[in-house]
Write an enzyme that holds these catalytic residues in place. Structure first.
Site, PDB file in Angstrom:
ATOM      1  N   TYR A  52     -22.996 -16.497  12.979  1.00 56.17           N
ATOM      2  CA  TYR A  52     -24.125 -15.945  12.600  1.00 56.17           C
ATOM      3  C   TYR A  52     -25.523 -16.796  12.124  1.00 56.17           C
ATOM      4  O   TYR A  52     -26.672 -16.034  11.658  1.00 56.17           O
ATOM      5  CB  TYR A  52     -23.954 -15.105  11.374  1.00 56.17           C
ATOM      6  CG  TYR A  52     -22.826 -14.072  11.528  1.00 56.17           C
ATOM      7  CD1 TYR A  52     -22.206 -13.630  12.886  1.00 56.17           C
ATOM      8  CD2 TYR A  52     -21.708 -13.617  10.439  1.00 56.17           C
ATOM      9  CE1 TYR A  52     -21.095 -12.998  12.872  1.00 56.17           C
ATOM     10  CE2 TYR A  52     -20.720 -12.772  10.720  1.00 56.17           C
ATOM     11  CZ  TYR A  52     -20.522 -12.491  11.882  1.00 56.17           C
ATOM     12  OH  TYR A  52     -19.372 -11.491  11.967  1.00 56.17           O
ATOM     13  N   HIS A 110     -12.633 -16.856  15.165  1.00 57.21           N
ATOM     14  CA  HIS A 110     -13.334 -15.810  15.351  1.00 57.21           C
ATOM     15  C   HIS A 110     -13.056 -14.861  16.438  1.00 57.21           C
ATOM     16  O   HIS A 110     -12.982 -13.628  16.464  1.00 57.21           O
ATOM     17  CB  HIS A 110     -14.877 -16.332  15.839  1.00 57.21           C
ATOM     18  CG  HIS A 110     -15.879 -15.380  15.315  1.00 57.21           C
ATOM     19  ND1 HIS A 110     -17.228 -15.501  14.991  1.00 57.21           N
ATOM     20  CD2 HIS A 110     -15.932 -13.967  15.290  1.00 57.21           C
ATOM     21  CE1 HIS A 110     -17.871 -14.434  14.666  1.00 57.21           C
ATOM     22  NE2 HIS A 110     -17.046 -13.749  14.653  1.00 57.21           N
TER      23      HIS A 110
END
Ligand SMILES: NC(=O)c1ccc[n+]([C@@H]2O[C@H](COP(=O)([O-])OP(=O)(O)OC[C@H]3O[C@@H](n4cnc5c(N)ncnc54)[C@H](OP(=O)(O)O)[C@@H]3O)[C@@H](O)[C@H]2O)c1
Length: 280
Positions: A52, A110
């Site tokens: 991010y 992730h």
């Protein structure tokens, strides 16, 4: 006004609030201000990820917030491109440098990226980072039961949590049952299905009207009653507070089933099936 959020205990003893703040797209000065406002409302769990590119934003918000670091629970995630043992070791350190924090409360792989097939060696790096105090709790995102079984079989350590796509259009009943049977907590990403069609749904609207609550509050209450931790993202202080103001009412079994019944096989937002999808 500070809203108190109930907690659940993970299989390694760490306690997490049942609602946290999603931060995908919260970056820079505005992102810092949004995160500080969420903490002022009562959020203590903050989700982020290396990918991010906002670990710096999170760290700055932690330092500027009036709440002590020890009371906050900060998450980040290891990206697929750094999913070898050596790269994972360095990436965890880099994640901490970016945030300028001494430790993460939760660090997750992730995506499993099964074709790449390196998630077990990456997991070994997370296990060691936990032992050396850089991470308090280690988990995964988007892992299927077969991936988690392999982690435990090959390393002896199972994840504390699996963060998965979960919302009324994709209720993950089978995966949630497996988590329950294996004592792994479920965390819902895109819990509001990104506030798209779900916000135009007549069934949820009717339940919201009956309780005099918003659509978002009904959906987040549904997650809570399913036993899942949700991490709705909002940049707005008013919507952040709305999203954690769900502990003064409850949904009955019929309402729970009506919302769960909105699920469709093709209900994923972007068709990201972890058996095939890979993210780097
Ligand atoms: N592990 C993974 O693979 C993965 C994948 C995706 C996401 N995530 C994590 O999960 C978090 C949440 O998912 P998400 O950001 O994709 O989607 P989401 O939380 O389901 O929805 C966010 C959207 O809903 C809006 N919203 C929030 N509260 C609202 C309310 N009360 N009324 C109306 N609209 C509202 C937000 O707009 P405003 O900001 O304008 O309020 C934003 O557009 C992410 O931020 C990220 O931390 C993880």
């Amino acid at each position: 006004m500070v809203q108190l959020i109930p907690e659940i205990t993970l299989n390694d003893g760490l306690k997490l609030p049942v609602i946290g703040l999603g931060t995908y797209k919260l970056k820079g000065k505005e992102g810092v201000n949004s995160i500080i406002s969420a903490v002022e409302s009562g959020y203590r769990l903050i989700d982020s990820a290396y990918n991010y590119e906002n670990e710096g934003t999170i760290g700055e918000a932690v330092r500027r917030s009036a709440v002590p670091r020890e009371e906050l629970l900060i998450t980040s995630k290891l990206p697929g491109r750094y999913q070898t043992y050596e790269k994972a070791v360095t990436t965890i350190q880099e994640s901490l440098y970016r945030a300028n924090l001494d430790y993460y409360d939760l660090y997750l792989i992730h995506w499993p990226n099964p074709k790449q097939d390196t998630y077990v060696e990456a997991w070994q790096a997370l296990i060691e980072a936990k032992k050396s105090g850089l991470i308090r709790s280690i988990g995964v995102c988007n892992f299927l039961p077969e991936h988690m079984e392999r982690l435990e079989k090959e390393t002896g350590a199972k994840p504390s949590i699996n963060q998965i796509e979960l919302h009324p259009f994709f209720n993950q009943a089978t995966q949630r049952k497996w988590h329950e049977e294996n004592n792994i907590s479920t965390e819902s990403w895109s819990p509001l299905a990104r506030a798209n069609q779900v916000f135009q749904n007549d069934t949820i609207q009717k339940i919201a009207d009956d309780h005099n609550k918003s659509i978002s509050q009904i959906i987040l209450r549904w997650h809570y009653q399913l036993g899942a931790i949700s991490i709705p993202k909002s940049s707005s202080p008013a919507r952040q507070l709305e999203n954690i103001s769900i502990f003064d009412f409850s949904l009955n079994d019929t309402e729970m089933s009506m919302i769960s019944g909105l699920t469709r096989p093709d209900g994923r937002i972007n068709n990201q099936d972890p058996a095939f999808y890979e993210e780097f």
